[in-house]
Design a protein around this motif. Structure first.
Motif, PDB file in Angstrom:
ATOM      1  N   ARG A   1      45.012  43.035  87.860  1.00 39.61           N
ATOM      2  CA  ARG A   1      43.809  42.440  87.285  1.00 39.61           C
ATOM      3  C   ARG A   1      42.653  43.452  87.252  1.00 39.61           C
ATOM      4  O   ARG A   1      41.956  43.595  86.259  1.00 39.61           O
ATOM      5  N   ASP A   2      42.506  44.175  88.362  1.00 43.09           N
ATOM      6  CA  ASP A   2      41.322  45.036  88.483  1.00 43.09           C
ATOM      7  C   ASP A   2      41.513  46.437  87.933  1.00 43.09           C
ATOM      8  O   ASP A   2      40.545  47.099  87.571  1.00 43.09           O
ATOM      9  N   VAL A   3      42.753  46.901  87.900  1.00 42.15           N
ATOM     10  CA  VAL A   3      42.967  48.291  87.506  1.00 42.15           C
ATOM     11  C   VAL A   3      43.813  48.410  86.230  1.00 42.15           C
ATOM     12  O   VAL A   3      43.366  48.971  85.233  1.00 42.15           O
ATOM     13  N   LEU A   4      45.037  47.863  86.283  1.00 47.33           N
ATOM     14  CA  LEU A   4      45.977  48.096  85.186  1.00 47.33           C
ATOM     15  C   LEU A   4      45.527  47.446  83.884  1.00 47.33           C
ATOM     16  O   LEU A   4      45.548  48.075  82.823  1.00 47.33           O
ATOM     17  N   GLN A   5      45.118  46.166  83.970  1.00 46.39           N
ATOM     18  CA  GLN A   5      44.744  45.482  82.731  1.00 46.39           C
ATOM     19  C   GLN A   5      43.511  46.101  82.063  1.00 46.39           C
ATOM     20  O   GLN A   5      43.543  46.334  80.852  1.00 46.39           O
ATOM     21  N   PRO A   6      42.431  46.396  82.801  1.00 46.38           N
ATOM     22  CA  PRO A   6      41.304  47.086  82.149  1.00 46.38           C
ATOM     23  C   PRO A   6      41.715  48.418  81.548  1.00 46.38           C
ATOM     24  O   PRO A   6      41.290  48.780  80.453  1.00 46.38           O
ATOM     25  N   PHE A   7      42.608  49.129  82.248  1.00 46.51           N
ATOM     26  CA  PHE A   7      43.058  50.422  81.748  1.00 46.51           C
ATOM     27  C   PHE A   7      43.842  50.252  80.447  1.00 46.51           C
ATOM     28  O   PHE A   7      43.593  50.953  79.460  1.00 46.51           O
TER      29      PHE A   7
ATOM     30  N   SER B   1      41.592  49.331  77.554  1.00 45.39           N
ATOM     31  CA  SER B   1      40.749  50.393  77.016  1.00 45.39           C
ATOM     32  C   SER B   1      41.568  51.459  76.292  1.00 45.39           C
ATOM     33  O   SER B   1      41.052  52.146  75.433  1.00 45.39           O
ATOM     34  N   THR B   2      42.862  51.609  76.654  1.00 42.19           N
ATOM     35  CA  THR B   2      43.651  52.642  75.990  1.00 42.19           C
ATOM     36  C   THR B   2      44.523  52.086  74.865  1.00 42.19           C
ATOM     37  O   THR B   2      44.606  52.671  73.796  1.00 42.19           O
ATOM     38  N   LEU B   3      45.210  50.965  75.129  1.00 40.02           N
ATOM     39  CA  LEU B   3      46.126  50.416  74.133  1.00 40.02           C
ATOM     40  C   LEU B   3      45.636  49.079  73.600  1.00 40.02           C
ATOM     41  O   LEU B   3      46.399  48.282  73.065  1.00 40.02           O
ATOM     42  N   GLY B   4      44.321  48.821  73.763  1.00 36.97           N
ATOM     43  CA  GLY B   4      43.768  47.521  73.405  1.00 36.97           C
ATOM     44  C   GLY B   4      43.887  47.164  71.939  1.00 36.97           C
ATOM     45  O   GLY B   4      43.769  45.999  71.565  1.00 36.97           O
ATOM     46  N   PHE B   5      44.177  48.169  71.076  1.00 33.83           N
ATOM     47  CA  PHE B   5      44.322  47.849  69.656  1.00 33.83           C
ATOM     48  C   PHE B   5      45.614  47.085  69.376  1.00 33.83           C
ATOM     49  O   PHE B   5      45.781  46.501  68.325  1.00 33.83           O
TER      50      PHE B   5
ATOM     51  N   PRO C   1      48.153  43.944  69.953  1.00 35.68           N
ATOM     52  CA  PRO C   1      47.933  42.547  70.367  1.00 35.68           C
ATOM     53  C   PRO C   1      48.449  42.260  71.783  1.00 35.68           C
ATOM     54  O   PRO C   1      47.996  41.307  72.412  1.00 35.68           O
ATOM     55  N   PHE C   2      49.368  43.101  72.279  1.00 35.07           N
ATOM     56  CA  PHE C   2      49.963  42.839  73.600  1.00 35.07           C
ATOM     57  C   PHE C   2      48.944  42.998  74.723  1.00 35.07           C
ATOM     58  O   PHE C   2      49.087  42.437  75.793  1.00 35.07           O
ATOM     59  N   PHE C   3      47.956  43.834  74.485  1.00 32.17           N
ATOM     60  CA  PHE C   3      47.044  44.168  75.582  1.00 32.17           C
ATOM     61  C   PHE C   3      45.627  43.669  75.323  1.00 32.17           C
ATOM     62  O   PHE C   3      44.663  44.355  75.551  1.00 32.17           O
ATOM     63  N   GLN C   4      45.555  42.458  74.797  1.00 28.65           N
ATOM     64  CA  GLN C   4      44.251  41.839  74.578  1.00 28.65           C
ATOM     65  C   GLN C   4      44.212  40.511  75.319  1.00 28.65           C
ATOM     66  O   GLN C   4      45.238  39.969  75.689  1.00 28.65           O
ATOM     67  N   GLY C   5      42.999  39.994  75.503  1.00 23.77           N
ATOM     68  CA  GLY C   5      42.876  38.654  76.079  1.00 23.77           C
ATOM     69  C   GLY C   5      42.299  38.680  77.471  1.00 23.77           C
ATOM     70  O   GLY C   5      41.940  39.734  78.004  1.00 23.77           O
ATOM     71  N   PRO C   6      42.213  37.485  78.054  1.00 25.80           N
ATOM     72  CA  PRO C   6      41.587  37.354  79.371  1.00 25.80           C
ATOM     73  C   PRO C   6      42.419  38.049  80.443  1.00 25.80           C
ATOM     74  O   PRO C   6      43.645  38.031  80.402  1.00 25.80           O
TER      75      PRO C   6
END
Lengths: 275, 325
Positions: B149-155, B158-162, B164-169
């Motif tokens: 939650r605190d490290v991997l998801q923000p990372f 910010s890197t692969l957020g474009f 759809p897999f890495f978007q959302g709450p």
């Protein structure tokens, strides 16, 4: 020309001018004070002799005499064994292959090797031969195909496999596999080819073919062949070295060794009284 | 009387002894055959039982069960797609993470590690395979999920957020955590089996590559990995099998919400997960029957995976080993 074998006690520095003047045969490899240990066991003891350019030298001796260790010292395959320690020099064209700054990968390209048991990769026939060419970035595209064909022709295998180059190499017979391994070694254009009992896993017909091939290769390459089969040594080689318990007992032209051995041990061995 | 008294003497005993051992042989043979057959019978019995008990839901929903996205026990509407999606996707995420790492571990242990380190390290890896999955789940929930939650998801955002897999709450709990915990659990299996397979590669293969002047990496790539490919593939399938069926640890970190979302940050639900967490409250017949049908599907999915894996192994074997073997 002076028979090189009669000069084998001479120092290489003294011989080099004679070689260049064409008075004596050229030496491809000179072994100087070669000692090899596995852990604490000494396997080779103070070997000193030379291997002639473009000739076939047989290394003969009973099991455990250090033949295989010796041949593997010539392309530094012993380096792969953790417990192995080597002292002494092996000069290839006058340069010590155990010296500082020697590129061992380049060395193994110059000194090819064929093993006891045929060991093709589980790839296609073509890819087996192409492996070394790819590793050393020697050819690609059409050139690669030509080089592979040439190597297969040189190993007298081309006619048997030209229509099935994409088949698995493991479908070939044992003798064909061994000739494929020879083609694989030839592809990278080595100067020296080491054979470690290349026929011990083959039937007599396949053996005859491989022996023919080795004899032919001796015209253009410096060949060193390890064998425990005396007839084979007599059939294929120009020079013979007899090793016993890690020591060089006798070295000379094959004819001399088999007809007129100077050492009693050699005589006993070739007459079958031990070994 | 015979000229040779011993043939006369032993003539009578011999057939008797032979018959006795023959009887023993046939008893032994039949007994082991029964044991072997019992596995097949058991598998068929499980299949039959799952099939017959899911009749109610099969009759009610038919093939819509496979495509239905609704899972509503109150209104008695059941569709399995979110669970199939959850199981397959979390397993794929697990494989994507675990395969390269496991192959790295296996390569290091079999080819590169100093001799002294090989045995203890291999032992540690195998030990990891023996940790109970609920322990992994507990660790996952309290250590891994907060980290994700605190490290991997923000990372990742910010890197692969474009993608759809890495978007959302960013809850931490969700498909990504399920995949990562599965990856951690199957790494020991895949690496231990791959290591065994790579150790079985004959040294003559390595020597062949080295003698041609290949570097260590080229040797590993050509002589070791290529030779061991089918076995490594089997190891991966073994890991996949474990990932598909793993229940407890995944329940604890995946969020258990029956939905299909492209985002790996969203909660999901797996087939084994829904069976384990809902069978106790499934009091209506159709509800229970639907859960059993999910079990049947899981059985079929696992079986298919294994059959496909076997076929692939068999095909590569035939291609590279020649017709003889």
């Amino acid at each position: 020309m002076i028979d090189r074998a009669s000069l084998y006690d001479m120092k290489i520095e003294d011989l080099q001018p004679l070689e260049e003047a064409g008075v004596v045969e050229k030496e491809k490899i000179r072994i100087r004070g070669l000692n090899v240990w596995f852990s604490k066991k000494q396997v080779l003891q103070d070997l000193n002799f030379g291997i002639m350019n473009n000739s076939i030298t047989a290394i003969m001796g009973p099991s455990g005499c250090g033949k295989t260790t010796f041949i593997r010292a010539l392309n530094r395959m012993n380096d792969l064994i953790d417990t192995c320690r080597t002292k002494g020099e092996v000069l290839l064209d006058g340069v010590n292959i155990y010296g500082n700054g020697v590129d061992v990968f380049e060395l193994r390209k110059r000194v090819g090797m064929v093993f006891q048991k045929p060991n093709p990769f589980p790839k296609s026939i073509f890819e087996n031969v192409a492996f070394g060419l790819r590793v050393h970035n020697m050819a690609n595209g059409q050139r690669l195909k030509e080089e592979v064909e040439q190597a297969l022709r040189e190993a007298v295998l081309w006619d048997e496999v030209k229509d099935r180059l994409n088949e698995s190499a493991l479908r070939l017979s044992g003798g064909q596999q061994q000739r494929l391994c020879i083609a694989r070694a030839l592809a990278v254009k080595p100067e020296v080819i080491l054979f470690d009992e290349p026929c011990s896993a083959l039937d007599p017909t396949a053996t005859a073919k491989v022996e023919d091939l080795i004899r032919r290769l001796g015209e253009n390459y410096t060949v060193v062949i390890v064998t425990h089969n005396m007839q084979q040594a007599a059939r294929v080689s120009d020079m013979t070295a007899f090793l016993y318990l890690g020591k060089l007992v006798e070295y000379g032209s094959t004819r001399d060794i088999f007809t007129n051995p100077r050492n009693e041990l050699t005589e006993k061995y070739i007459t079958g009284r031990f070994g | 009387m015979s000229m040779f008294p011993h043939t006369f003497l032993f003539g009578k005993i011999k057939p008797k002894r032979a018959r006795k051992s023959l009887i023993g042989d046939s008893v032994f043979k039949n007994l082991t055959a029964i044991f072997a057959l019992s596995v097949l019978v058991l598998a068929l019995a499980i299949f039959y039982e799952l099939y017959s008990r899911s009749q109610l839901s099969i009759n009610e929903f038919g093939l819509d069960f496979l495509t239905g996205v609704e899972w509503d026990p109150v209104d008695q509407i059941f569709g399995a797609l979110p669970f199939i999606y959850g199981t397959v996707t979390s397993s794929i995420i697990a494989l994507i993470i675990a395969v390269p790492i496991s192959l790295g571990i296996a390569t290091y242990l079999s080819e590169l590690a100093p001799k002294r380190l090989r045995s203890p390290l291999s032992f540690m890896v195998e030990l990891l395979a023996a940790v109970p999955s609920v322990v992994y789940g507990l660790w996952g929930l309290f250590v891994m999920v907060p980290w994700i939650r605190d490290v991997l998801q923000p990372f990742l955002e910010s890197t692969l957020g474009f993608l759809p897999f890495f978007q959302g709450p960013k809850f931490g709990i969700g498909m990504l955590s399920g995949g990562v915990i599965l990856a951690i659990m199957i790494i020991p299996t895949i690496s231990a089996v791959s290591r065994e397979v790579m150790l079985a590669v004959p040294d003559t293969q390595r020597e062949a590559a080295f003698a041609l002047g290949a570097t260590r990496w080229e040797t590993i790539k050509t002589a070791v990995l290529r030779y061991a490919a089918t076995g490594i593939f089997g190891a991966i399938m073994l890991g996949l099998g474990r990932a598909l069926g793993e229940t407890m640890a995944v329940i604890m970190v995946i969020g258990n919400r029956p939905q299909i979302s492209l985002s790996f940050f969203e909660p999901a639900y797996t087939m084994s997960g829904v069976i384990a967490s809902e069978y106790i409250e499934a009091t209506q017949d159709l509800y229970l029957s639907s859960l059993i049908e999910i079990g049947l599907l899981l059985f079929i999915v696992t079986l298919m995976m294994n059959i496909i894996a076997r076929l692939l192994v068999w095909r590569t074997m035939r291609k590279f080993r020649g017709a003889k073997e």
